[in-house]
Motif scaffolding. Sequence first.
Motif, mmCIF file in Angstrom:
data_model
loop_
_atom_site.group_PDB
_atom_site.id
_atom_site.type_symbol
_atom_site.label_atom_id
_atom_site.label_comp_id
_atom_site.label_asym_id
_atom_site.label_seq_id
_atom_site.Cartn_x
_atom_site.Cartn_y
_atom_site.Cartn_z
ATOM 1 N N ILE A 1 -6.590 -4.379 5.752
ATOM 2 C CA ILE A 1 -6.834 -4.237 4.310
ATOM 3 C C ILE A 1 -8.165 -3.545 4.022
ATOM 4 O O ILE A 1 -8.246 -2.672 3.148
ATOM 5 N N TYR A 2 -9.210 -3.895 4.776
ATOM 6 C CA TYR A 2 -10.558 -3.446 4.401
ATOM 7 C C TYR A 2 -11.153 -2.363 5.294
ATOM 8 O O TYR A 2 -12.140 -1.742 4.911
ATOM 9 N N VAL A 24 0.366 -5.467 2.909
ATOM 10 C CA VAL A 24 -0.982 -4.939 3.139
ATOM 11 C C VAL A 24 -1.326 -3.886 2.096
ATOM 12 O O VAL A 24 -2.442 -3.874 1.555
ATOM 13 N N SER A 25 -0.395 -3.003 1.787
ATOM 14 C CA SER A 25 -0.688 -1.947 0.808
ATOM 15 C C SER A 25 -0.900 -2.535 -0.586
ATOM 16 O O SER A 25 -1.734 -2.034 -1.356
ATOM 17 N N ALA A 68 -2.196 -5.524 -1.187
ATOM 18 C CA ALA A 68 -3.531 -6.128 -1.154
ATOM 19 C C ALA A 68 -4.608 -5.060 -1.263
ATOM 20 O O ALA A 68 -5.629 -5.244 -1.937
ATOM 21 N N ARG A 69 -4.396 -3.921 -0.613
ATOM 22 C CA ARG A 69 -5.384 -2.830 -0.692
ATOM 23 C C ARG A 69 -5.457 -2.258 -2.109
ATOM 24 O O ARG A 69 -6.540 -2.067 -2.667
#
Length: 504
Positions: A132-133, A376-377, A379-380
């Motif tokens: 994510i980061y 994941v996308s 969350a990003r």
Amino acid sequence: MKPTLLALFSLFAAALVTAHADPLPAEQAGAHVLNRIAFGPAPGDLERVTRSGVRAYIDSQLQPEAIALPAALSERLAALEAPNRSAGKTLGEFEEARRNARDEGPDALAQRRAVVARIARETAEARLLRAIYSPRQLEEVMVDFWFNHFNVAASKGNVQALVASYERDAIRPYVFGSFRQLLGATARHPAMLYYLDNYLSAGPAPADARAGGKAKPRGLNENYARELMELHTLGVDGGYTQRDVTELARMLTGWTYNQRALIGEDQLFRFDARRHDQGAKTWLGRAVPAQGQAEGEMALDVLAVHSATARHLSYKLAQYFVQDEPPPALVERMARTWQSSAGDIRAVLRVLFASDEFMAPASVGAKFKSPYRYVVSAARASAAPLGDIGPLLSTMSQLGMPLYGCQTPDGYKNTEAAWMNPNALTRRIVFATALGAGRLPLGAGVQPAPLPAASSVTPAPLDPQQLESTLGSTVSVRTRDMVAASPIALRAAMLLGGPDFMQH
């Protein structure tokens, strides 16, 4: 059915009719690349890629060692115990808890469960925090690809304690390097040795031991040898026979690990010459004299650069990054580079990313996100505070893709046919609605080193205007119009739960 669900399903119906009809405008190149070699855009990514240029961004992502990790991310990763310990230390703790649970009753059993849960949680947290980061997005994408290719299931016995080391020591260092090194690292790691049972595989007992009547029963296990050729290298149509599987299994006897791990022990792999089949072998048409561990190493040398391996892996990479049915000409060019470079993964990726096929209009939106990539996308893009990864892990499990949870050695599929169905769409929309409305408790729990955008532990509704800006040209005109016509409270959910976001 709730209004949000009805609206989003109508978006899907329209998208299925109009998908890929228009040519790709040049300004969408950055968005397309972020959706393929990254897990989608985070706030500000589209502007940065537009300024630097698509090719410059691709080149930088292929050299992740030159990209510094944010200090906050590094600090939070460093605070996790299990992902930073040696395999031996974690396995020793795991085995000790298991022995205590067997000998000391209910309290020890509860303690063992707590140990297992902590190891699993910290291992998953390290993966998701990076995905994510991390600004090294292609590195994280390749970790996802190669772990899945060399899959081990965390639910199987000792693998639970070894997954963190497997990803850190056998996968991550080699995702852009020599395939031969990656192949060897996975072959010798105790997680793979245990998962596919090669740690038990042995040739017949020596004649002198049998004569004494004290030899323990030996047994050849073909699981790893079969998957090594069928899945990891040559492919199911790679031109080998059942005899080749058996002979390779014989060559790999004695490849095992220290099953009585001592806390703090770093090197677990060992070659046990006493368990090795010392007989002569014939494999893939070549005579293999008795050479102990060198027999298996020779096999890895051959498999890593074999023409069938080059085609099989080039197809999988092109399928992952371009289309479910990748263009044959692209696969062929990648396979030629594979062989000419002796399996240099970075060289093959350069051919892939420089190709017309990768940037072609037909490639845009042609892939349907796996549950892992979708979560994941989201969350990003949302930049929601992430103190507790539990809701993300739970969503992946509900969507049929628990992290480190694929039971079979072939790993999870990455095609639309594997993940596109009405039930899955409903579950994704429920997740998007909760995330968009601020009802997903991602901010709960202690954050030892808060990351950017994680200043509050209280979830809040997402700003649909900011989210739409982050997603940029990945949002179609049709979706923008429907979102604009919807109540403001539903707009973020419609952006994250619509077809534009589920495709990439």
